[in-house]
Design an enzyme around this catalytic site. Sequence first.
Site, PDB file in Angstrom:
ATOM      1  N   ASP A  92      44.415  45.720  34.325  1.00  0.00           N
ATOM      2  CA  ASP A  92      44.038  46.809  33.433  1.00  0.00           C
ATOM      3  C   ASP A  92      43.207  46.201  32.305  1.00  0.00           C
ATOM      4  O   ASP A  92      43.520  45.125  31.800  1.00  0.00           O
ATOM      5  CB  ASP A  92      45.318  47.454  32.890  1.00  0.00           C
ATOM      6  CG  ASP A  92      45.049  48.649  32.006  1.00  0.00           C
ATOM      7  OD1 ASP A  92      43.876  48.917  31.702  1.00  0.00           O
ATOM      8  OD2 ASP A  92      46.022  49.304  31.604  1.00  0.00           O
ATOM      9  N   ASP A 271      50.582  52.604  39.597  1.00  0.00           N
ATOM     10  CA  ASP A 271      51.349  51.589  38.859  1.00  0.00           C
ATOM     11  C   ASP A 271      52.122  52.297  37.770  1.00  0.00           C
ATOM     12  O   ASP A 271      51.727  53.371  37.306  1.00  0.00           O
ATOM     13  CB  ASP A 271      50.420  50.545  38.237  1.00  0.00           C
ATOM     14  CG  ASP A 271      49.826  51.047  36.926  1.00  0.00           C
ATOM     15  OD1 ASP A 271      50.319  50.653  35.852  1.00  0.00           O
ATOM     16  OD2 ASP A 271      48.881  51.869  36.967  1.00  0.00           O
TER      17      ASP A 271
END
Length: 376
Positions: A92, A271
Amino acid sequence: MTFDLVAHDPQTKARAGVLTTDHGTIQTPIFMPVGTAGSVKAVHQREVKEDINAQIILGNTYHLYLRPGLDTLRKAGGLHKFNGWDRPILTDSGGYQVYSLSETRKIKEEGVKFRSHIDGSHHLFTPEGVMDIQRVIGADIIMAFDECTPWPCEYDYARKSMDMTHRWLKRCIERIDSTEPLYGYEQQLFPIVQGSTFRDLRKQSAEFIAAQGRAGNAIGGLSVGEPAELMYEMTELCCDILPADKPRYLMGVGTPANILENIALGVDMFDCVLPTRNARNGMLFTTQGIINIKNKKWEQDFSPIDEELGGYASTFYSKSYVRHLFHASEYLAGMVSSVHNLTFYLWLVRNAREQILAGTFREWKEKMVKQLMVRL
């Protein structure tokens, strides 16, 4: 990187695919355990790989940039070498962490200035810099730098933020396409759809992201407090626009029911910190429903946590023993519970895939959503 679709459910938009990277293949739909700082909390790498059988894990640019830092990661040969994980990794970009640092950051066209939550030091994240950082980390899939808007959000703010995210994306693409991976394997950039919960903005953003022609695409800015039905509405809108032949990643989602409903809308990758965070608080997800293992009702229940689930932690330890570990404040409580919950999440997406392949996903999903929301 390649993505091959192998099956579609005839009654929903769910699909099964195979995502191939230089660190191995990923069977979708898939859940990615969150290893924010290069480690899935309270879980050994061997357990993540062998017991939980995670096919890909997630790291975070913001946290890894602050520590161990880029110099250490570069000298180690990237995060794969540093933490010993030889399967795919996704990072990320830090956009969500910037969003959560609302009191200590300033967002401008150049990028985001913020103060470290560790020592208060000042830093600047730009789209170009975030691409360079993710080159050093060495993830197989890297995320574009974006702004994650809060919910609720004013329309004008959401529009301006989306427009800036799109401009930042162009800078990310220019940087990543003009640089090379550092460790001899391919890295692919996934852009992120924004637009809050406004249909016209989501449509505009999804069309812009789709037009970039990257190897995969992500849907961001959801699971930030909006009602589940709004999340599903925005997700379906985006999935109907994003290319069908590219993986779709819904960021930060979510509960078992959220995952199943979004698989039905065409999402491939997920996720969330929920399984490990809830595990550390004593909430266990099982094939029969949700357990608060701290409750007295489990004090003398010597049956396994979840015999149907399989896996070492779920079948070896009894409910009574795990409850005892929590009440005795033993570290093992969080470790066993984390392994169990992640085993459950990977079991869930693996079974979803099997049902898609069999053409029976819809009926199975509807039954499971009801079953998994039961409080035992």
